[in-house]
Design a protein around this motif. Structure first.
Motif, PDB file in Angstrom:
ATOM      1  N   ASN A   4     -14.070 -29.972  17.561  1.00  0.00           N
ATOM      2  CA  ASN A   4     -12.837 -30.747  17.660  1.00  0.00           C
ATOM      3  C   ASN A   4     -12.819 -31.888  16.644  1.00  0.00           C
ATOM      4  N   ASP A   5     -13.952 -32.563  16.503  1.00  0.00           N
ATOM      5  CA  ASP A   5     -14.056 -33.672  15.550  1.00  0.00           C
ATOM      6  C   ASP A   5     -13.868 -33.180  14.115  1.00  0.00           C
ATOM      7  N   PHE A   6     -14.466 -32.025  13.783  1.00  0.00           N
ATOM      8  CA  PHE A   6     -14.311 -31.457  12.436  1.00  0.00           C
ATOM      9  C   PHE A   6     -12.845 -31.128  12.170  1.00  0.00           C
ATOM     10  N   ILE A   7     -12.206 -30.475  13.116  1.00  0.00           N
ATOM     11  CA  ILE A   7     -10.798 -30.105  12.950  1.00  0.00           C
ATOM     12  C   ILE A   7      -9.946 -31.356  12.721  1.00  0.00           C
ATOM     13  N   GLN A   8     -10.202 -32.387  13.518  1.00  0.00           N
ATOM     14  CA  GLN A   8      -9.436 -33.629  13.388  1.00  0.00           C
ATOM     15  C   GLN A   8      -9.738 -34.368  12.088  1.00  0.00           C
ATOM     16  N   PHE A  43     -23.871 -20.156  12.031  1.00  0.00           N
ATOM     17  CA  PHE A  43     -23.673 -18.838  12.647  1.00  0.00           C
ATOM     18  C   PHE A  43     -24.128 -18.833  14.099  1.00  0.00           C
ATOM     19  N   GLU A  44     -25.307 -19.406  14.359  1.00  0.00           N
ATOM     20  CA  GLU A  44     -25.868 -19.408  15.711  1.00  0.00           C
ATOM     21  C   GLU A  44     -24.950 -20.101  16.711  1.00  0.00           C
ATOM     22  N   SER A  45     -24.278 -21.147  16.253  1.00  0.00           N
ATOM     23  CA  SER A  45     -23.423 -21.941  17.142  1.00  0.00           C
ATOM     24  C   SER A  45     -22.057 -21.307  17.365  1.00  0.00           C
ATOM     25  N   HIS A  96     -21.352 -28.828  21.083  1.00  0.00           N
ATOM     26  CA  HIS A  96     -20.642 -28.071  20.048  1.00  0.00           C
ATOM     27  C   HIS A  96     -19.123 -28.167  20.135  1.00  0.00           C
ATOM     28  N   PRO A  97     -18.516 -28.039  21.322  1.00  0.00           N
ATOM     29  CA  PRO A  97     -17.048 -28.164  21.361  1.00  0.00           C
ATOM     30  C   PRO A  97     -16.551 -29.528  20.862  1.00  0.00           C
TER      31      PRO A  97
END
Length: 186
Positions: free
Chosen positions: A92-96, A108-110, A87-88
């Motif tokens: 990070n990949d999504f943000i980038q 939500f669960e994550s 998940h981390p």
């Protein structure tokens, strides 16, 4: 504004994302990103091998999905151990990526729902979801239920979301999606 699309396995999230793509709305797919990162990232590979053992990857370097699935379904602790590795990296990949839309079955669960401003949940009756999962993945009803049970109950996700798209094969999807898109633009 960042938008999250969620819903239980077999609800039809990916189909809704295809409808968005037809409207030139690109959606970051957390599941695909996780799979990509587990193949590309030497750090993730190392951590997964440490957790799962040398069978985590095949001799040609591909993720051994059967080993991972078996480990995941054994216990909640096992699932959390994998999640804490993957998940981390996905966050990070999504943000980038700079993308505004994100698809995640376990938004939500994550604990990653904080990355988005609004959430759309795609829902479907349980029997329809089971049929879709069994057909898509060629698995038994029991195995499909195991995967479903790893996620929050649909009603809990529905209550946490801002918008709902009902994908029951009866209600047309496009008018529901258009209504939500119009509300998001206001």
């Amino acid at each position: 504004m960042k938008i999250g699309i969620t819903g239980g396995i077999g609800s039809g999230k990916s189909y809704v994302c295809k409808l968005l793509a037809e409207r030139n709305i690109e959606v970051y797919d957390c599941d695909k990103a996780a799979k990509r990162l587990m193949h590309e990232s030497a750090e993730l590979k190392s951590q997964l091998i440490k957790l799962l053992g040398p069978d985590a990857y095949t001799d040609d370097g591909l993720l051994n999905k059967a080993v991972v699935a078996r480990f995941l379904l054994l216990s909640e602790d096992n699932a959390h151990a994998i999640d804490n590795i993957v998940h981390p990296a996905v966050v990070n990949d999504f943000i980038q990526s700079g993308m505004q839309w994100m698809e995640s079955a376990i938004l939500f669960e994550s604990g990653i729902s904080h990355l988005v401003d609004r959430v759309i949940v795609v829902t479907a009756p349980e029997i329809i979801r089971l049929e879709r999962i069994m057909k898509r993945d060629n698995i038994s009803n029991e195995k499909a239920r195991q995967w479903m049970n790893r996620q929050w109950p649909q009603e809990k996700v529905r209550q946490a979301a801002d918008f709902e798209i009902v994908n029951d094969g009866i209600q047309p999807l496009l008018p529901q999606l258009e209504t939500i898109l119009n509300k998001l633009q206001q």
